[in-house]
Enzyme design. Structure first.
Site, PDB file in Angstrom:
ATOM      1  N   LYS A   1      27.310  68.816   0.816  1.00 52.88           N
ATOM      2  CA  LYS A   1      26.431  69.977   0.902  1.00 52.88           C
ATOM      3  C   LYS A   1      24.977  69.371   0.921  1.00 52.88           C
ATOM      4  O   LYS A   1      24.770  68.536   0.236  1.00 52.88           O
ATOM      5  CB  LYS A   1      26.671  70.847  -0.180  1.00 52.88           C
TER       6      LYS A   1
ATOM      7  N   SER B   1      26.762  79.946  -1.664  1.00 52.51           N
ATOM      8  CA  SER B   1      25.779  79.036  -0.845  1.00 52.51           C
ATOM      9  C   SER B   1      26.667  78.005  -0.008  1.00 52.51           C
ATOM     10  O   SER B   1      26.125  77.638   0.802  1.00 52.51           O
ATOM     11  CB  SER B   1      24.788  78.857  -1.575  1.00 52.51           C
TER      12      SER B   1
ATOM     13  N   SER C   1      28.904  79.843  -5.994  1.00 43.78           N
ATOM     14  CA  SER C   1      28.680  79.244  -4.783  1.00 43.78           C
ATOM     15  C   SER C   1      29.737  78.152  -4.257  1.00 43.78           C
ATOM     16  O   SER C   1      29.579  77.692  -3.195  1.00 43.78           O
ATOM     17  CB  SER C   1      27.335  78.242  -4.798  1.00 43.78           C
TER      18      SER C   1
END
Ligand SMILES: [Mg+2]
Ligand SMILES: [Zn+2]
Lengths: 95, 474, 491
Positions: free
Chosen positions: B72, B150, B174
């Site tokens: 990420k 997210s 997330s």
């Protein structure tokens, strides 16, 4: 309404975020609806409840007072948008 | 044919059925094929091959040697830029490697790229990214779906099989919510299990790193590699990391599973309630005791979260000011103008919205009414779980109130978007470990997810429960 | 009351409170491992944490916590077992995080007090509100480039103790004495190097004026003063400014002021922030700081003798005045010097007051003139003791003693060496002095007549002449006695 034009300008200023006039209506609407929504917390009785800042129950870890000079100023300045003579440079500030 | 399992791939590599180079070349090919999904913010073939070359020279035994992982783009990495999906971190090249990614590198993992996310992890659809939205790989051609967020890029990368695992961060859901939307496994460990050092902060008291994988076994392998105590993070837990993979066991008979009545929410789609019931039945058949429990303050978790997280974010994001790194506006006739334009132009709408709300709830005259109040309710929410876990070992709920929704669907109404996290946020506020595993489908044949929550630092039981459910899930 | 100052229309009283920022004497910063060394090249002592790189986190320096506790004990203050680090949010170029980690609601140290001693023997307690730990900011340089401000983060993150007083101070002199006393305590404790030029110790001054007996007026804060002289100047100027405004019917605007050291004037910061709103909240990257009672006890047991204890000891042992004792103990090096001097000879125990005078007036004025301090004094404590011994045993006169001290100062020789080399030893031989006096009397018969005729003042003239003959070495008492008897005989 909790947030009016004045308030949004004030908090935008505190946040150092420039808001265009045409955006500010949107923010006023969004922030007011969020604040109205979070207001439901007032239903909860929190007398005598200790606020919780961090879930961790351990004690604050401490380091020994040892200085390590590991980073060169080049490394620290590597990503700086403006640097001069070993300094970060910003528009001139008049105090 | 390459296996989707880290465990099996490691075996193939060991038996020389495939080389590290061949394996990663295969993944490079897949990534290129799926570039239309906009999963990666940073992908550079040569960088992957360079890592392969390095590993080929390395004769030591490493437990993830050669395994392709996606990272990420909130984790700072030395060899790849880090953007947090924000214009304000355009061209930022960290000179350091985050704790979690360093551990994975030390174990011989290969990073195939940096994945897309909601800007600074603020969102539930990976559509607030400065680099455009990511498309859920499970979308039909005509209706692009959101991957959740997210960590949508990471979940999508695993779902599209562009890597064998990926890192994510979870502040209010997330990891778990995009895992559910993309039909993969995602685990968020106990707050403090994985060091936050080197992860761009969103809300410090909630942020926690975790992993996505194709299956529970792999999740246990990757979690073991990512977790650990770090002196540089004052909230990092000084606990011994168990050997999750070795201790993995799908026999959870005799355990008690709590079913919180407050998670039956009006308006939840029928299929979501259905898979929840199914999961409970399956577990019961496996000899688990089912107990109805109550988490009375559940309803207040979302509003609590949407005060605390923005408040912390408003302060955490103050460092992005155009002085030390990242974007700086061109219109800068004074220091203040530089700040206001840099931040006005550098942050996207949702980030600005949250900074503004966070600034407001901390400001003079409102602190007690909003921020302090939220901290107190947070305490009550944490207490609810403490009480509940006196009666049960695990808690089972749906992960999200729906399957993946079409892109851009709920962008205009922030509160509607926030409701996506209704099942994940309470555990985040309490710092508890939680996993989402794919379980069942909705009427459009899109995957749904079941969430399993455990006691603090009881990731092992969470993984065991997930394994048990996974193995019963046809 | 002499605490009042006169305006055109009224008498006014100043109400002053100080926020002293003292840099903790530590090797590394409060929340990072960078060095705290002074004067290094720009941005060379900056860690990723100090530069607020994404994902960087604070870890507290154990030693700095201990030093704050130690200082709290030295300020007779309450040590809090539980304290919290908060973020103080504001934007400035030299504040890389966009917030300063400080302590707001729960400081590490609570109420205490500091005593200041006046010349007339009285003293006054100044109450301390709190002491808290916080990070220093970096440094902005505005004069290096015509269009830019330069930022150096070397100081960024250095540990500061902010010591906040109640508004108990009433005059610029008291303010000066208060900060000297704080400095003294810090230096005895060795928790701060006390170096005001380098900014290790600096103060924000809050000042308002009122007519005696009235409520406090609106105050202004003068920022960042780094010398006692400037503190006094700034207070004087600011008080007068406020009085002028009030007497001409105006009101005081609560302002943050800057002091211009060149002009001696204060002015409001031009970059005036609309209302400050620092949005303090507990730093979620840190946990509360808990200090067990046992740790406090351990630190307590390591506290050295502090100026007030030493002062009381000096008063008791040597019967010194409160003021003398406080001057002597203001700096550890002075009290050490005094101790070394008085212990250099057993007989000196009887003359503590004389030793004090030689140190605090004669030696200090020489040091001052030469821009030296006691640390690098050319006259050692032992040598000063020897000088006093020569005087108190009548081997030389006090007057000659002053010359000898000056000589000691330049040549670094001992007092006895100089007295011997120059033959300065006092003449105490009655016969020798008689001879000189007879010579003086015979050479000045006219004056003798006048003296005998009643002009008593002329005695001094004869003493002077006789001293001149002996090059100042005659014992003044013997000389006086003989002179008087001779002059009467003449009658
Ligand atoms: Mg101040
Ligand atoms: Zn301060």
């Amino acid at each position: 309404m909790k947030i009016d034009k004045n308030t949004i300008n004030k908090i935008a200023r505190l946040s150092r975020i420039k808001i265009e006039d045409k955006e500010s209506e949107d923010y006023i609407k969004d922030l007011n609806s969020i604040l109205d929504w979070v207001e439901q917390l007032n239903e909860v009785n929190t007398d005598k409840v200790e606020p919780l800042s961090n879930i961790s129950s351990s004690i604050l870890p401490k380091r020994e007072d040892v200085s390590k000079d590991v980073n060169s100023s080049d490394e620290i300045l590597e990503n700086a948008p403006d640097k001069l003579e070993g300094f970060f440079a910003v528009p001139k500030v008049v105090e | 044919m390459i296996s989707k399992s880290i465990k099996k791939t490691l075996q193939s590599l060991e038996q020389k059925d495939i080389s590290i180079r061949e394996l990663n070349q295969e993944y490079i090919k897949k990534i290129k094929e799926k570039s239309n999904l906009n999963i990666f913010i940073h992908f550079e073939e040569q960088k992957i091959l360079d890592q392969v070359t390095e590993l080929e020279k390395d004769n030591s035994n490493k437990r993830l040697k050669g395994i392709p992982l996606a990272i990420k783009d909130l984790f700072c990495t030395k060899n790849m830029p880090t953007t947090a999906a924000s214009k304000i971190l355009e061209n930022f090249n960290p000179t350091y490697e985050s704790f979690v990614t360093q551990k994975l590198l030390d174990d011989g993992a290969i990073f195939v790229g940096k994945t897309n996310l909601d800007e600074f992890a603020m969102g539930s659809a990976t559509d607030t990214s400065y680099f455009g939205n990511t498309i859920n790989p499970l979308s039909a051609d005509d209706t692009p779906l959101a991957p959740g967020g997210s960590s949508g890029g990471s979940a999508a990368a695993v779902a599209a099989n562009l890597c064998l695992g990926a890192t994510g961060t979870d502040t209010g859901g997330s990891i778990r919510q995009p895992a559910s939307f993309c039909g993969v496994v995602g685990i968020k460990p106990t707050y403090g299990l994985c060091s936050r050092w080197g992860i761009a902060a969103f809300a410090s008291s909630l942020d926690q790193a975790g992993v996505f994988t194709h299956n529970v076994e792999d999740a246990s392998i990757l979690l073991e590699s990512s977790a650990g105590f770090d002196k540089r993070d004052s909230t990092s837990a000084n606990v011994k990391i168990p050997n999750y993979f070795e201790n993995l066991n799908d026999d959870i008979s005799g355990k008690t599973i709590g079913i919180p009545k407050e998670y039956s929410i009006d308006g939840t789609p029928e299929e979501v309630s259905q898979i929840w019931e199914d999961a409970i039945k399956v577990l019961e058949k496996k000899g688990v005791k089912i107990k109805n429990i109550s988490l009375p303050h559940t309803k207040y978790a979302l509003p609590t979260y949407y005060i605390i997280a923005p408040a912390e974010a408003s302060s955490n994001l103050a460092r992005y000011d155009g002085v030390k790194y990242g974007y700086r506006s061109k219109e800068i006739n004074s220091l203040d103008e530089m700040y206001e334009n840099t931040r006005g132009q550098g942050f996207g709408k949702e980030v600005k919205r949250r900074i503004l709300i966070g600034t407001y709830v901390l400001s003079a005259g409102y602190y007690d009414a909003y921020y302090l109040k939220a901290q107190k309710v947070r305490k009550l929410i944490a207490n609810d779980f403490n009480e509940a876990f006196k009666e049960c070992d695990l808690i089972v709920t749906p992960t999200a109130p729906s399957a993946a929704f079409p892109l851009h669907q709920e962008q205009d109404d922030p509160i509607k978007m926030y409701l996506n996290d209704v099942f994940t946020v309470p555990a985040s506020l309490a710092g508890l470990p939680g996993i989402s595993i794919p379980y069942g489908k909705d009427k459009n044949n899109l995957p749904l997810g079941i969430q399993i929550l455990g006691k603090h630092f009881d990731e092992q039981q969470v993984l065991n429960g997930a394994l048990s459910l996974e193995r019963s899930n046809g | 009351m002499d605490n009042l100052i006169k305006g055109d229309k009224h008498y006014w009283e100043m109400v002053i409170g100080l926020e002293v920022h003292a840099q903790v004497k530590s090797n590394s910063k409060l929340f990072s491992s960078s060095s705290t060394k002074f004067g290094s090249s720009p941005n060379s002592q900056v860690s990723l944490v100090d530069a607020a790189m994404p994902g960087m986190l604070p870890v507290i320096n154990k030693y700095c916590v201990e030093q704050a506790v130690k200082t709290g004990i030295g300020l007779n203050a309450k040590i809090n077992n539980y304290s919290v680090f908060d973020r103080k949010n504001y934007f400035y170029a030299d504040l890389p995080q966009g917030y300063q980690i400080s302590q707001y609601k729960y400081p590490i140290v609570g109420e205490g007090k500091v005593t200041i001693d006046f010349k007339d023997g009285t003293s006054k307690d100044i109450r301390i509100v709190r002491l808290h730990l916080e990070q220093d900011a970096g440094k902005s340089l505005h004069d290096q480039n015509p269009s830019k401000t330069y930022v150096d983060l070397n100081r960024s993150g250095v540990a500061l103790m902010e010591i906040v007083s109640e508004p108990d101070i009433r005059t610029p002199e008291e303010a000066g004495m208060y900060i000297s006393k704080i400095r003294s305590i810090l230096m005895y404790l060795d928790t701060c190097d006390g170096n005001m030029q380098e900014g290790s110790l600096r103060a924000d001054v809050n000042i308002s004026v009122r007519k005696p007996g009235e409520e406090y007026g609106t105050r202004c804060e003068i920022k960042n003063l780094n010398s006692i002289k400037f503190i006094k100047q700034a207070i004087n100027y600011e008080a007068k400014r406020q009085i002028e405004i009030l007497e001409s019917g105006g009101t005081i605007e609560q302002n943050t002021m800057l002091f211009n050291t060149a002009t001696g004037k204060t002015r409001p910061m031009r970059n005036k922030e609309e209302a400050h709103d620092y949005r303090y909240f507990p730093d979620p990257d840190l946990l509360p700081l808990k200090i067990p009672e046992d740790d406090i006890k351990l630190i307590q047991s390591s506290i050295p003798e502090l100026p007030d204890d030493l002062k009381n000891k000096f008063i008791e042992t040597f019967k010194l005045s409160n003021y003398d004792a406080s001057v002597l103990t203001a700096e550890k090096q002075t009290s050490d010097y005094f101790n070394d001097a008085i212990n250099s000879d057993p007989d000196l125990k009887n003359f503590p007051k004389i030793i004090v005078n030689w140190i605090t007036s004669e030696l200090f004025s020489l040091l001052n003139k030469n821009n030296l301090d006691l640390k690098n004094s050319p006259v050692s404590a032992k040598n000063l003791g020897q000088l006093v011994k020569l005087i108190t045993s009548n081997e030389i006169s006090g007057k000659i003693g002053k010359d000898v001290l000056e000589e000691m100062f330049t040549s670094r020789k001992s007092a006895r060496e100089i007295v011997n080399e120059k033959g300065l030893k006092q003449v105490t031989d009655q016969g020798e002095i008689e001879k000189v006096i007879e010579k003086v009397i015979s050479e000045n018969s006219k004056m003798v007549q006048e003296y005998l005729g009643g002009k008593d003042k002329l005695l001094g003239f004869f003493v002077g002449q006789a001293m001149k003959e002996t090059k100042g070495k005659a014992n003044p008492k013997i000389l006086n006695d003989i002179l008087k008897s001779k002059l009467i005989k003449k009658n």
